[in-house]
Design a protein around this motif. Structure first.
Motif, PDB file in Angstrom:
ATOM      1  N   GLY A   1       0.495  -1.190   0.020  1.00 16.41           N
ATOM      2  CA  GLY A   1      -0.170  -0.111   0.219  1.00 16.41           C
ATOM      3  C   GLY A   1       0.985   1.170   0.089  1.00 16.41           C
ATOM      4  N   LYS A   2       0.595   2.335   0.584  1.00 16.24           N
ATOM      5  CA  LYS A   2       1.024   3.056   0.491  1.00 16.24           C
ATOM      6  C   LYS A   2       1.676   3.688   1.782  1.00 16.24           C
ATOM      7  CE  LYS A   2      -0.978   5.651  -3.351  1.00 16.24           C
ATOM      8  NZ  LYS A   2       0.464   5.833  -4.194  1.00 16.24           N
TER       9      LYS A   2
ATOM     10  N   ALA B   1      -7.532   6.005   1.514  1.00 19.30           N
ATOM     11  CA  ALA B   1      -7.028   5.088   1.848  1.00 19.30           C
ATOM     12  C   ALA B   1      -6.887   4.050   1.768  1.00 19.30           C
ATOM     13  CB  ALA B   1      -6.427   5.694   3.326  1.00 19.30           C
TER      14      ALA B   1
ATOM     15  N   ASP C   1      -2.755   0.441   3.893  1.00 18.18           N
ATOM     16  CA  ASP C   1      -1.947   2.067   4.317  1.00 18.18           C
ATOM     17  C   ASP C   1      -1.648   2.253   5.426  1.00 18.18           C
ATOM     18  OD1 ASP C   1      -2.277   2.461   1.155  1.00 18.18           O
ATOM     19  OD2 ASP C   1      -3.828   4.011   1.768  1.00 18.18           O
TER      20      ASP C   1
END
Length: 323
Positions: free
Chosen positions: A29-30, A120, A124
């Motif tokens: 994810g981020k 999101a 994340d």
């Protein structure tokens, strides 16, 4: 005497559960890092009601960089690591300054969190850091003012005041893991009660604490953890080389392996990691041991103020990075 005996099983439980980690990070994810630093140098028309905090912007800039570099070192692609800085520095309070996108206003914080909430995913990690004033005794955060004249309002209904309820309501709905880090006075009021822990700031009765740990409620893996510089007391700044940092933020940077000379993290596993894992608990334990000010009074530290960090309670730790 009865309470002493009641504490023994609690201590055994805590010792047995201190290594209960959140699941391994899924590094697909981020990582989003929002760092807020406010010096309070730009109060209009000489209304200097808030003391200046010159170390806060350095806290925000260096913590965001340290966390982002650790994310990349732990395996995230740099393109998946996003930094947002909300800053107030200098003495300018023109309309152009206070309405700029990167200005540390409550409105900009609200829009930043709203944007993250809309994008999101469950994979994340969102890290939010705040360095600034906390209102004495009550702990609410003070964002940068947006007035071009007149005194700065810090009353309960002020548009610059951020309460625990206001901030939690905007962070909690964000998908994935969320870590809120506050370097401010009386910031322990932001520690929420969890299904397996009572907040010592809101409710510090030993019977309530005992009852919470031995209730029928199940432990829950935390998706939102709060980490603060102090409980119900002041936090402080200290001189560090050419600039200042908050005492808590300075220790946190050290825990992350930050090098002030190169403005980068050191290679390898950060100092606070345990067995190749960097978690909120490992950061907490490192800071308590290494911060410049003691966490409690003793006959050897009577000449120093105390500053005791706090973290969301419970048996389950939040794992941030693995190496």
């Amino acid at each position: 005497m009865r309470r002493v005996f009641l504490l023994l099983p609690i201590l055994l439980l805590l010792m047995a559960s201190c290594e209960l980690y959140y699941e391994q990070p899924v590094q697909t994810g981020k990582v989003r890092i929002v760092s807020i630093g406010i010096t309070y140098e730009n109060e209009p028309d000489g209304n200097d009601n808030l003391s200046n905090l010159p170390g806060t912007v350095f806290d925000a800039k260096e913590l965001s960089s340290a966390f982002s570099q650790q994310a990349v070192q732990a395996g995230w692609d740099s393109a998946d690591v996003e930094i947002t800085l909300l800053l107030q520095e200098g003495d300018v309070y023109s309309a152009a300054t206070v309405n700029a996108d990167g200005y540390a206003s409550r409105e900009n914080l609200n829009s930043t969190l709203e944007t993250i909430k809309e994008t999101a995913t469950d994979n994340d990690l969102t890290i939010i850091t705040y360095s600034g004033h906390g209102i004495e005794e009550t702990g609410e955060l003070l964002m940068a003012h947006t007035k071009t004249s007149g005194p700065v309002d810090i009353s309960e209904d002020s548009p610059i005041v951020v309460t625990p309820e206001w901030l939690h309501a905007r962070i909690s709905p964000i998908k994935g893991k969320k870590l809120l880090i506050l370097d401010s006075c009386y910031s322990g009021v932001f520690i929420p009660e969890s299904p397996s822990s009572s907040s010592w700031v809101y409710d510090n009765g030993i019977d309530d604490w005992y009852g919470k740990y031995f209730s029928d409620e199940e432990y829950q893996i935390p998706s939102f953890v709060v980490f603060t510089a102090s409980a119900d007391s002041n936090s402080y700044e200290q001189q560090f080389e050419t600039h200042k940092h908050g005492v808590f933020s300075s220790a946190l940077l050290e825990a992350l392996g930050w090098n002030h000379t190169t403005v980068t993290i050191a290679g390898g596993v950060p100092p606070a990691a345990r067995n190749g894992l960097l978690s909120v608990d490992s950061l907490y334990q490192y800071i308590k041991k290494h911060q410049a000010y003691p966490v409690r009074w003793s006959i050897f530290t009577m000449d120093k103020p105390i500053q005791h960090p706090m973290v969301t309670g419970g048996a389950m730790d939040m794992l941030l990075f693995s190496y």
